[in-house]
Design an enzyme around this catalytic site. Structure first.
Site, short mmCIF file in Angstrom:
data_model
loop_
_atom_site.label_atom_id
_atom_site.label_comp_id
_atom_site.label_asym_id
_atom_site.label_seq_id
_atom_site.Cartn_x
_atom_site.Cartn_y
_atom_site.Cartn_z
N GLU A 78 0.86 -1.17 0.00
CA GLU A 78 0.00 0.00 0.00
C GLU A 78 0.90 1.22 0.00
OE1 GLU A 78 0.59 -1.65 3.90
OE2 GLU A 78 -1.12 -2.32 2.76
N TYR A 108 5.96 1.70 -9.02
CA TYR A 108 5.32 0.40 -8.90
C TYR A 108 4.64 -0.02 -10.20
CZ TYR A 108 6.15 1.30 -3.93
OH TYR A 108 6.73 1.59 -2.73
#
Length: 155
Positions: A108, A120
């Site tokens: 997260e 990411y």
């Protein structure tokens, strides 16, 4: 002039002081000293770091779960950000978790952290959802921040 190719190493408990020094240099604490010590002592965790001799320049904590792995923290020293260290470190995290034969690598990230989200995504992570009010307010703010939930599936 090319960037130094500092090695990525797996940390042991003997690195705790250097790890705490790097962690305390950040704008906000990612993990408490106790959680870092626990991760360094756990068989279910790996703590990887970019090192320059005895100095740590970046670190990541990843935990093995029954079917997945979770990136619990990642940090690059402020003065060295945007130099590829985060990418190198994340690639090492991915290699580590693939060797564990897990199905997914989960993480997260603050929804406001555009550069981390872009990193990411560039490594193949997909957004899975939003967790409302997950992060405590940052300095000078009063509102909790949402988390972007992301995962990388291994085939």
């Amino acid at each position: 002039m090319s960037e130094p190719s500092w090695p990525i190493i797996e940390l042991a408990f003997s690195h705790i002081d250097a790890l705490l020094e790097l962690e305390s240099s950040g704008a906000s604490r990612l993990m408490s000293p106790q959680l870092l010590a626990d991760a360094l002592s756990s068989e279910q965790h790996r703590v990887l770091a970019v090192a320059d001799g005895d100095d740590l320049l970046a670190y990541a904590v990843v935990a093995r779960q029954p079917f997945d792995a979770e990136l619990e923290a990642i940090m690059v020293a402020a003065s060295l950000r945007r130099n590829g260290l985060g990418t190198r470190l994340m690639k090492a995290v991915i290699e580590t978790t693939q060797a564990w034969k897990v199905e997914h690598l989960l993480l997260e990230v603050r929804v406001s952290n555009d550069s981390a989200i872009a990193l990411y995504r560039s490594l193949g992570f997909q957004q899975d959802g939003i967790r409302k009010g997950y992060y405590p307010p940052q300095k000078g703010q009063s509102i909790r921040e949402d988390a972007c939930l992301m995962s990388l599936a291994f085939q």
